[in-house]
Motif scaffolding. Structure first.
Motif, PDB file in Angstrom:
ATOM      1  N   PHE A  83       7.648  -9.703  -0.492  1.00  0.00           N
ATOM      2  CA  PHE A  83       6.948 -10.970  -0.251  1.00  0.00           C
ATOM      3  C   PHE A  83       7.884 -11.988   0.381  1.00  0.00           C
ATOM      4  CE2 PHE A  83       6.443 -15.286  -1.905  1.00  0.00           C
ATOM      5  CZ  PHE A  83       5.271 -15.644  -1.259  1.00  0.00           C
ATOM      6  N   LEU A  84       9.112 -12.090  -0.155  1.00  0.00           N
ATOM      7  CA  LEU A  84      10.077 -13.064   0.368  1.00  0.00           C
ATOM      8  C   LEU A  84      10.469 -12.744   1.803  1.00  0.00           C
ATOM      9  CD1 LEU A  84      12.366 -13.574  -2.733  1.00  0.00           C
ATOM     10  CD2 LEU A  84      10.880 -15.271  -1.678  1.00  0.00           C
ATOM     11  N   VAL A  85      10.723 -11.476   2.097  1.00  0.00           N
ATOM     12  CA  VAL A  85      11.096 -11.102   3.466  1.00  0.00           C
ATOM     13  C   VAL A  85       9.934 -11.382   4.413  1.00  0.00           C
ATOM     14  CG1 VAL A  85      11.715  -9.171   4.972  1.00  0.00           C
ATOM     15  CG2 VAL A  85      12.819  -9.424   2.759  1.00  0.00           C
ATOM     16  N   GLY A  86       8.708 -11.042   3.993  1.00  0.00           N
ATOM     17  CA  GLY A  86       7.532 -11.325   4.826  1.00  0.00           C
ATOM     18  C   GLY A  86       7.338 -12.813   5.048  1.00  0.00           C
ATOM     19  N   ALA A  87       7.515 -13.603   3.988  1.00  0.00           N
ATOM     20  CA  ALA A  87       7.371 -15.059   4.115  1.00  0.00           C
ATOM     21  C   ALA A  87       8.439 -15.631   5.043  1.00  0.00           C
ATOM     22  CB  ALA A  87       7.461 -15.713   2.734  1.00  0.00           C
ATOM     23  N   PHE A  88       9.674 -15.107   4.932  1.00  0.00           N
ATOM     24  CA  PHE A  88      10.741 -15.607   5.796  1.00  0.00           C
ATOM     25  C   PHE A  88      10.480 -15.233   7.258  1.00  0.00           C
ATOM     26  CE2 PHE A  88      14.937 -15.293   7.838  1.00  0.00           C
ATOM     27  CZ  PHE A  88      15.290 -16.624   7.757  1.00  0.00           C
ATOM     28  N   LEU A  89      10.055 -13.983   7.502  1.00  0.00           N
ATOM     29  CA  LEU A  89       9.740 -13.573   8.872  1.00  0.00           C
ATOM     30  C   LEU A  89       8.617 -14.429   9.457  1.00  0.00           C
ATOM     31  CD1 LEU A  89       9.942  -9.676   8.674  1.00  0.00           C
ATOM     32  CD2 LEU A  89      11.445 -11.190   9.953  1.00  0.00           C
ATOM     33  N   SER A  90       7.591 -14.703   8.660  1.00  0.00           N
ATOM     34  CA  SER A  90       6.489 -15.535   9.162  1.00  0.00           C
ATOM     35  C   SER A  90       6.964 -16.961   9.424  1.00  0.00           C
ATOM     36  CB  SER A  90       5.303 -15.520   8.208  1.00  0.00           C
ATOM     37  OG  SER A  90       5.626 -16.139   6.994  1.00  0.00           O
ATOM     38  N   TYR A  91       7.881 -17.467   8.582  1.00  0.00           N
ATOM     39  CA  TYR A  91       8.437 -18.804   8.804  1.00  0.00           C
ATOM     40  C   TYR A  91       9.200 -18.847  10.132  1.00  0.00           C
ATOM     41  CZ  TYR A  91      11.723 -22.660   8.555  1.00  0.00           C
ATOM     42  OH  TYR A  91      12.462 -23.761   8.861  1.00  0.00           O
ATOM     43  N   ILE A  92      10.035 -17.845  10.362  1.00  0.00           N
ATOM     44  CA  ILE A  92      10.824 -17.801  11.599  1.00  0.00           C
ATOM     45  C   ILE A  92       9.906 -17.709  12.818  1.00  0.00           C
ATOM     46  CG2 ILE A  92      12.440 -16.377  12.937  1.00  0.00           C
ATOM     47  CD1 ILE A  92      13.797 -17.995  10.785  1.00  0.00           C
ATOM     48  N   VAL A  93       8.907 -16.838  12.757  1.00  0.00           N
ATOM     49  CA  VAL A  93       7.990 -16.668  13.896  1.00  0.00           C
ATOM     50  C   VAL A  93       7.194 -17.942  14.145  1.00  0.00           C
ATOM     51  CG1 VAL A  93       5.937 -15.421  14.685  1.00  0.00           C
ATOM     52  CG2 VAL A  93       7.840 -14.177  13.689  1.00  0.00           C
ATOM     53  N   ALA A  94       6.770 -18.618  13.076  1.00  0.00           N
ATOM     54  CA  ALA A  94       5.935 -19.816  13.222  1.00  0.00           C
ATOM     55  C   ALA A  94       6.722 -21.037  13.684  1.00  0.00           C
ATOM     56  CB  ALA A  94       5.233 -20.128  11.897  1.00  0.00           C
ATOM     57  N   THR A  95       7.996 -21.108  13.348  1.00  0.00           N
ATOM     58  CA  THR A  95       8.745 -22.338  13.639  1.00  0.00           C
ATOM     59  C   THR A  95       9.764 -22.210  14.768  1.00  0.00           C
ATOM     60  OG1 THR A  95      10.372 -21.787  11.922  1.00  0.00           O
ATOM     61  CG2 THR A  95       8.518 -23.219  11.294  1.00  0.00           C
ATOM     62  N   HIS A  96       9.992 -21.014  15.258  1.00  0.00           N
ATOM     63  CA  HIS A  96      10.980 -20.821  16.313  1.00  0.00           C
ATOM     64  C   HIS A  96      10.374 -20.004  17.446  1.00  0.00           C
ATOM     65  CE1 HIS A  96      13.382 -21.831  12.824  1.00  0.00           C
ATOM     66  NE2 HIS A  96      14.369 -22.144  13.644  1.00  0.00           N
ATOM     67  N   SER A  97      10.951 -20.134  18.612  1.00  0.00           N
ATOM     68  CA  SER A  97      10.497 -19.286  19.715  1.00  0.00           C
ATOM     69  C   SER A  97      11.185 -17.932  19.535  1.00  0.00           C
ATOM     70  CB  SER A  97      10.867 -19.907  21.058  1.00  0.00           C
ATOM     71  OG  SER A  97      12.259 -20.149  21.111  1.00  0.00           O
ATOM     72  N   PHE A  98      10.614 -17.141  18.650  1.00  0.00           N
ATOM     73  CA  PHE A  98      11.161 -15.849  18.247  1.00  0.00           C
ATOM     74  C   PHE A  98      10.483 -14.785  19.079  1.00  0.00           C
ATOM     75  CE2 PHE A  98      11.420 -12.347  15.109  1.00  0.00           C
ATOM     76  CZ  PHE A  98      12.785 -12.358  14.911  1.00  0.00           C
ATOM     77  N   GLU A  99      11.150 -14.315  20.113  1.00  0.00           N
ATOM     78  CA  GLU A  99      10.498 -13.433  21.076  1.00  0.00           C
ATOM     79  C   GLU A  99      11.177 -12.068  21.088  1.00  0.00           C
ATOM     80  OE1 GLU A  99       7.463 -12.660  23.497  1.00  0.00           O
ATOM     81  OE2 GLU A  99       7.824 -14.659  22.716  1.00  0.00           O
ATOM     82  N   ILE A 100      10.461 -11.068  20.630  1.00  0.00           N
ATOM     83  CA  ILE A 100      10.903  -9.676  20.757  1.00  0.00           C
ATOM     84  C   ILE A 100       9.748  -8.971  21.451  1.00  0.00           C
ATOM     85  CG2 ILE A 100      11.601  -7.596  19.543  1.00  0.00           C
ATOM     86  CD1 ILE A 100      12.209  -9.182  17.129  1.00  0.00           C
ATOM     87  N   ASN A 101      10.059  -8.027  22.283  1.00  0.00           N
ATOM     88  CA  ASN A 101       8.984  -7.243  22.875  1.00  0.00           C
ATOM     89  C   ASN A 101       9.410  -5.787  22.917  1.00  0.00           C
ATOM     90  OD1 ASN A 101       6.685  -6.400  24.059  1.00  0.00           O
ATOM     91  ND2 ASN A 101       7.061  -7.349  26.043  1.00  0.00           N
ATOM     92  N   PHE A 102       8.991  -5.020  21.898  1.00  0.00           N
ATOM     93  CA  PHE A 102       9.305  -3.601  21.865  1.00  0.00           C
ATOM     94  C   PHE A 102       8.465  -2.879  22.909  1.00  0.00           C
ATOM     95  CE2 PHE A 102       9.972  -4.232  17.076  1.00  0.00           C
ATOM     96  CZ  PHE A 102      11.317  -4.513  17.252  1.00  0.00           C
ATOM     97  N   VAL A 113      17.385 -20.802   0.704  1.00  0.00           N
ATOM     98  CA  VAL A 113      16.386 -20.614  -0.355  1.00  0.00           C
ATOM     99  C   VAL A 113      15.908 -19.174  -0.397  1.00  0.00           C
ATOM    100  CG1 VAL A 113      14.010 -21.200  -1.027  1.00  0.00           C
ATOM    101  CG2 VAL A 113      15.625 -23.007  -0.450  1.00  0.00           C
ATOM    102  N   PHE A 114      15.547 -18.624   0.774  1.00  0.00           N
ATOM    103  CA  PHE A 114      15.065 -17.240   0.805  1.00  0.00           C
ATOM    104  C   PHE A 114      16.152 -16.264   0.362  1.00  0.00           C
ATOM    105  CE2 PHE A 114      11.640 -18.782   3.678  1.00  0.00           C
ATOM    106  CZ  PHE A 114      10.571 -18.239   2.989  1.00  0.00           C
ATOM    107  N   ALA A 115      17.391 -16.480   0.811  1.00  0.00           N
ATOM    108  CA  ALA A 115      18.493 -15.588   0.428  1.00  0.00           C
ATOM    109  C   ALA A 115      18.751 -15.652  -1.081  1.00  0.00           C
ATOM    110  CB  ALA A 115      19.752 -15.952   1.201  1.00  0.00           C
ATOM    111  N   THR A 116      18.745 -16.859  -1.634  1.00  0.00           N
ATOM    112  CA  THR A 116      18.977 -17.024  -3.078  1.00  0.00           C
ATOM    113  C   THR A 116      17.864 -16.363  -3.890  1.00  0.00           C
ATOM    114  OG1 THR A 116      20.100 -19.118  -2.663  1.00  0.00           O
ATOM    115  CG2 THR A 116      19.360 -18.704  -4.918  1.00  0.00           C
ATOM    116  N   LEU A 117      16.606 -16.631  -3.498  1.00  0.00           N
ATOM    117  CA  LEU A 117      15.480 -16.021  -4.216  1.00  0.00           C
ATOM    118  C   LEU A 117      15.499 -14.500  -4.083  1.00  0.00           C
ATOM    119  CD1 LEU A 117      12.614 -18.540  -3.349  1.00  0.00           C
ATOM    120  CD2 LEU A 117      13.669 -18.177  -5.588  1.00  0.00           C
ATOM    121  N   PHE A 118      15.845 -14.020  -2.889  1.00  0.00           N
ATOM    122  CA  PHE A 118      15.924 -12.572  -2.675  1.00  0.00           C
ATOM    123  C   PHE A 118      16.969 -11.963  -3.606  1.00  0.00           C
ATOM    124  CE2 PHE A 118      17.404  -8.734  -0.589  1.00  0.00           C
ATOM    125  CZ  PHE A 118      16.205  -8.096  -0.302  1.00  0.00           C
ATOM    126  N   PHE A 119      18.124 -12.610  -3.712  1.00  0.00           N
ATOM    127  CA  PHE A 119      19.191 -12.122  -4.595  1.00  0.00           C
ATOM    128  C   PHE A 119      18.720 -12.111  -6.051  1.00  0.00           C
ATOM    129  CE2 PHE A 119      22.913 -13.030  -7.281  1.00  0.00           C
ATOM    130  CZ  PHE A 119      23.641 -11.870  -7.036  1.00  0.00           C
TER     131      PHE A 119
END
Length: 194
Positions: free
Chosen positions: A44-63, A24-30
């Motif tokens: 907005f779409l990229v921000g929404a997708f990043l927030s979705y990934i962070v909220a629903t997955h154990s997405f761990e980066i530590n710069f 959905v995000f890829a199609t809307l982005f296109f």
């Protein structure tokens, strides 16, 4: 309507939800990239997708601090060149990937920014189009150094917008609990009736 559509897709059962959301995000982005001049919702779409990934997955980066500083510097360069989309995405990446930044924004500073963000959003355009523009014209006609003019306008806009936003912050502190109380009572009545 885009937000409602994304929320509808979020209701897809767990195992295929991430693939559905990514599609959905890829199609809307296109689509929005093709209609860029008309809409411009890619950030907005990229921000929404990043927030979705962070909220629903154990997405761990530590710069580390050097990486955070380099990405922040790149953000400033991109934004100053007018690359708002890439600059905005990198700002989100820094916020997601730097625990130092997250810790600072999770304290008092983040709380205050959270309290002021929506009220500032409501008043800043009015301040810019009225008082800040008036001051800008006055300073330009006074033949003052251009950098001084820009710095003065920036500080003036931030201070005046914050002053105008303060009554809305106070109102929101009372209004939101009031609305929550009404919604809670309404929900309790509905649950009793059913």
């Amino acid at each position: 309507m885009v937000i409602f559509f994304i929320l509808l897709c979020y209701g897809v059962p767990g195992p295929i939800r991430t693939k559905t959301m990514l599609s959905v995000f890829a199609t809307l982005f296109f689509i929005f990239s093709i209609l860029r001049h008309a809409l411009g919702y890619e950030a907005f779409l990229v921000g929404a997708f990043l927030s979705y990934i962070v909220a629903t997955h154990s997405f761990e980066i530590n710069f580390n601090r050097k990486t955070t500083l380099m990405i922040t510097l790149l953000c400033v360069i991109l934004l100053s060149m007018g690359e708002k989309f890439l600059g905005s995405v990198l700002v989100l990446v820094v916020l997601i990937g730097s625990h130092d930044v997250q810790n600072k924004l999770s304290g008092k500073i983040g709380y205050i920014l959270g309290q002021f963000s929506f009220p500032l959003y409501l008043v800043h355009t009015l301040v810019i189009l009225t008082l800040s523009s008036r001051l800008y014209i006055f300073l330009e006609n006074a033949d003052v150094n251009r950098y001084f003019v820009m710095l003065t306008i920036l500080v003036f806009t931030v201070v005046v917008s914050s002053c105008f936003a303060l009554p809305l912050v106070i109102l929101e502190r009372r209004w939101v609990p009031f609305l929550n109380n009404i919604a809670k009572r309404f929900t309790q009545k509905l649950s009793v009736n059913y």
